[in-house]
Design an enzyme around this catalytic site. Sequence first.
Site, PDB file in Angstrom:
ATOM      1  N   GLY A   1      -2.745  -4.062   9.220  1.00 53.72           N
ATOM      2  CA  GLY A   1      -2.033  -4.727  10.313  1.00 53.72           C
ATOM      3  C   GLY A   1      -1.302  -5.998   9.908  1.00 53.72           C
TER       4      GLY A   1
ATOM      5  N   HIS B   1      -1.185  -1.381  -4.305  1.00 55.68           N
ATOM      6  CA  HIS B   1      -2.460  -1.089  -3.642  1.00 55.68           C
ATOM      7  C   HIS B   1      -2.550   0.419  -3.395  1.00 55.68           C
ATOM      8  CE1 HIS B   1      -5.906  -2.268  -1.095  1.00 55.68           C
ATOM      9  NE2 HIS B   1      -5.507  -1.315  -0.265  1.00 55.68           N
TER      10      HIS B   1
ATOM     11  N   SER C   1       0.852  -1.188   0.000  1.00 57.58           N
ATOM     12  CA  SER C   1       0.000   0.000   0.000  1.00 57.58           C
ATOM     13  C   SER C   1       0.886   1.234   0.000  1.00 57.58           C
ATOM     14  CB  SER C   1      -0.882   0.017   1.252  1.00 57.58           C
ATOM     15  OG  SER C   1      -1.363   1.336   1.433  1.00 57.58           O
TER      16      SER C   1
ATOM     17  N   MET D   1     -12.146   4.033  -0.525  1.00 55.63           N
ATOM     18  CA  MET D   1     -12.789   4.271   0.775  1.00 55.63           C
ATOM     19  C   MET D   1     -13.515   5.601   0.661  1.00 55.63           C
ATOM     20  SD  MET D   1      -9.690   2.862   3.106  1.00 55.63           S
ATOM     21  CE  MET D   1      -8.569   2.895   1.723  1.00 55.63           C
TER      22      MET D   1
ATOM     23  N   MET E   1     -11.169  -6.215   5.456  1.00 55.25           N
ATOM     24  CA  MET E   1     -10.448  -5.211   6.234  1.00 55.25           C
ATOM     25  C   MET E   1     -10.154  -5.792   7.619  1.00 55.25           C
ATOM     26  SD  MET E   1      -9.815  -2.505   4.460  1.00 55.25           S
ATOM     27  CE  MET E   1      -9.070  -1.608   5.828  1.00 55.25           C
TER      28      MET E   1
ATOM     29  N   ASP F   1      -6.360  -6.732   4.344  1.00 52.76           N
ATOM     30  CA  ASP F   1      -5.776  -5.384   4.383  1.00 52.76           C
ATOM     31  C   ASP F   1      -5.819  -4.818   5.799  1.00 52.76           C
ATOM     32  OD1 ASP F   1      -4.981  -2.779   3.862  1.00 52.76           O
ATOM     33  OD2 ASP F   1      -6.647  -2.299   2.508  1.00 52.76           O
TER      34      ASP F   1
ATOM     35  N   HIS G   1      -8.374   0.797  -3.981  1.00 52.58           N
ATOM     36  CA  HIS G   1      -9.278   0.552  -2.853  1.00 52.58           C
ATOM     37  C   HIS G   1      -9.998   1.866  -2.543  1.00 52.58           C
ATOM     38  CE1 HIS G   1      -9.478  -0.599   1.745  1.00 52.58           C
ATOM     39  NE2 HIS G   1     -10.672  -0.515   1.192  1.00 52.58           N
TER      40      HIS G   1
ATOM     41  N   GLY H   1       1.308  -1.934   4.318  1.00 54.18           N
ATOM     42  CA  GLY H   1       1.931  -0.623   4.210  1.00 54.18           C
ATOM     43  C   GLY H   1       3.141  -0.570   5.127  1.00 54.18           C
ATOM     44  N   SER H   2       2.875  -0.348   6.411  1.00 54.44           N
ATOM     45  CA  SER H   2       3.949  -0.158   7.401  1.00 54.44           C
ATOM     46  C   SER H   2       5.026  -1.232   7.323  1.00 54.44           C
ATOM     47  CB  SER H   2       3.382  -0.177   8.819  1.00 54.44           C
ATOM     48  OG  SER H   2       2.179   0.512   8.866  1.00 54.44           O
TER      49      SER H   2
ATOM     50  N   PHE I   1      -6.523   4.627   8.193  1.00 51.66           N
ATOM     51  CA  PHE I   1      -5.133   4.924   8.546  1.00 51.66           C
ATOM     52  C   PHE I   1      -4.262   3.677   8.477  1.00 51.66           C
ATOM     53  CE2 PHE I   1      -7.889   7.954  10.639  1.00 51.66           C
ATOM     54  CZ  PHE I   1      -7.307   9.163  10.260  1.00 51.66           C
ATOM     55  N   GLY I   2      -2.993   3.888   8.158  1.00 52.40           N
ATOM     56  CA  GLY I   2      -2.019   2.805   8.220  1.00 52.40           C
ATOM     57  C   GLY I   2      -1.565   2.624   9.658  1.00 52.40           C
TER      58      GLY I   2
ATOM     59  N   MET J   1      -9.000   7.767  -0.207  1.00 53.43           N
ATOM     60  CA  MET J   1      -9.833   8.172   0.935  1.00 53.43           C
ATOM     61  C   MET J   1     -10.385   9.570   0.659  1.00 53.43           C
ATOM     62  SD  MET J   1      -7.456   6.890   4.060  1.00 53.43           S
ATOM     63  CE  MET J   1      -6.614   5.300   4.024  1.00 53.43           C
TER      64      MET J   1
ATOM     65  N   ASP K   1      -4.769   3.356  -1.831  1.00 50.65           N
ATOM     66  CA  ASP K   1      -5.835   3.640  -0.872  1.00 50.65           C
ATOM     67  C   ASP K   1      -6.417   5.019  -1.126  1.00 50.65           C
ATOM     68  OD1 ASP K   1      -6.014   1.329   0.868  1.00 50.65           O
ATOM     69  OD2 ASP K   1      -3.953   1.797   1.445  1.00 50.65           O
TER      70      ASP K   1
END
Length: 211
Positions: free
Chosen positions: A174, A32, A7, A67, A136, A172, A65, A194-195, A142-143, A36, A34
């Site tokens: 965590g 990916h 992401s 949102m 989800m 998606d 994605h 992501g992270s 938020f990441g 928003m 995101d």
Amino acid sequence: MVKIAPSILSADFANLGKEIKALEEAGADMIHIDVMDGHYVPNLTFGAAVVKALRPYTKLPFDVHLMVKDPDKMIPWFAKAGADIITVHAEACSHLDKTLMSIKEYGAKVGVSLNPATSEETIRYVLDRLDQILVMSVNPGFGGQTFIDSQLEKISNIKQMIGDKAIEIEVDGGINPMTAAECIAAGADILVAGSSIFVGGDYKKNINGLR
Ligand code: DX5
Ligand code: ZN
């Protein structure tokens, strides 16, 4: 083998083109994105113009994605900008079946996403429209949030529900090497992260760690 979809929410926004190239070289299977809108979720990220600008930087599929509230009007924008897969939130659509048909009409693969509190039963009667189901495993917006364990049961239930239909299950939020293993065991085909991919800067090592 599980597919990895980094992401770009965790990427360096001042260098998105370079970041996408680096992710491709590191072995990502798709990118990916995101989106928003500041309404459906509090955060605000990319519009279709950004997707269009990024398109020349990679041949990898763009997994968009959405949102956003009432995504219908945005589907053509993102399809024309180069999205390969467009995922909408079941909770954000007034007429989900119709919205899913419209994604297909615009030539993109069709995805639907379910928030942590949404039952898989919500999509039982639209399965024939789907290429991808996005579970989800955090609340969207938020990441860097913690994986919600109850979603593992949802992943296995969806796996059972889709049987031999050609639908991929994507998870998606965590995702780290530990939760990745749990998702794969439950039936995930694609992991968004992501992270855990951007941390430390060695994208290849981090992608391989998730596989
Ligand atoms: C959350 C987004 C995710 C997010 C994942 O609303 O849909 O794609 O970027 O970030 P991590 O991997 O940091 O949980
Ligand atoms: Zn996402």
